[in-house]
Write a protein that holds these residues in place. Sequence first.
Motif, mmCIF file in Angstrom:
data_model
loop_
_atom_site.group_PDB
_atom_site.id
_atom_site.type_symbol
_atom_site.label_atom_id
_atom_site.label_comp_id
_atom_site.label_asym_id
_atom_site.label_seq_id
_atom_site.Cartn_x
_atom_site.Cartn_y
_atom_site.Cartn_z
ATOM 1 N N UNK A 116 0.828 -1.206 0.000
ATOM 2 C CA UNK A 116 0.000 0.000 0.000
ATOM 3 C C UNK A 116 0.866 1.260 0.000
ATOM 4 N N UNK A 117 1.887 1.279 0.833
ATOM 5 C CA UNK A 117 2.760 2.454 0.905
ATOM 6 C C UNK A 117 3.558 2.633 -0.391
ATOM 7 N N UNK A 118 4.005 1.541 -0.963
ATOM 8 C CA UNK A 118 4.766 1.634 -2.209
ATOM 9 C C UNK A 118 3.892 2.155 -3.350
ATOM 10 N N UNK A 119 2.649 1.680 -3.409
ATOM 11 C CA UNK A 119 1.764 2.175 -4.465
ATOM 12 C C UNK A 119 1.404 3.640 -4.216
ATOM 13 N N UNK A 120 1.207 4.007 -2.958
ATOM 14 C CA UNK A 120 0.925 5.397 -2.623
ATOM 15 C C UNK A 120 2.040 6.320 -3.092
ATOM 16 N N UNK A 121 3.267 5.861 -2.972
ATOM 17 C CA UNK A 121 4.419 6.677 -3.389
ATOM 18 C C UNK A 121 4.395 7.010 -4.875
ATOM 19 N N UNK A 122 3.748 6.183 -5.680
ATOM 20 C CA UNK A 122 3.734 6.425 -7.129
ATOM 21 C C UNK A 122 2.881 7.633 -7.497
ATOM 22 N N UNK A 123 2.060 8.133 -6.561
ATOM 23 C CA UNK A 123 1.198 9.283 -6.853
ATOM 24 C C UNK A 123 1.827 10.610 -6.447
ATOM 25 N N UNK A 124 2.848 10.582 -5.616
ATOM 26 C CA UNK A 124 3.484 11.811 -5.122
ATOM 27 C C UNK A 124 2.442 12.773 -4.554
#
Length: 232
Positions: A116-124
């Motif tokens: 979840x955190x890794x995917x969240x990072x892709x949105x900046x």
Amino acid sequence: MEKIKTDINVGQQIFDNVPNIVQPDWARLILSRFDQLLEKVPNEIIELYEIIDNAEKWKDAHGQFSKIRNLTLKNNNSDFELYLLLAEKVAKITYNSSGLPAPFNSNSGFYIPSLALKFSDTFSDEYLNEEVKTTILIFNRNKVVNNKNAKDLIIYKKLDDILWNDWDPIGINDSAPRDEYSGYVAGIFKLKKENADRIKIGKRLLELETNSMGVRGNLDNCLIVADKILNV
């Protein structure tokens, strides 16, 4: 937070703090953080939400995992793969929670925080990042002593989501901090626990719009939101 992304032991500690009875609901909350940012939520994920929302259907999550895995195999976007892998884990722990034979790996839930955190990072998006972190740690930051309290905490968070995503009377849910309406959740939660009907909840939302926020209220919209609140 970086350790959550890289250390599976931290993921295990987080998951182990989530009471068994609400693990699918917790995972659903995390996965749904991304609904507003995706161009389209895959039907397979929507179907997974419907399964999670009815404990009697948790057994169907095994087949739903297979559907989501097919999406993953066809996908060629590395960022979106994180989201699909997250959905796979959510489906796995949901089936496991059904208590039926042949469960998925017992460590499936350990990977949910990291993915979840890794995917969240892709949105900046700093607001998204904070909301994902808050949802992941909801049971680590609250003292939950029994299943009733755990269920109430999930309901409280779902009401917070409804006020943000569906009510949003001043139209800021795409540009403001996520806690803009959080101060109103306790009152709505109290009404729900008191089994208030849609009219009472709708009128309370209207009162907040007109008196607290100074905007022109709309009772019809408030009643639609009230129905969503009652369906939680």
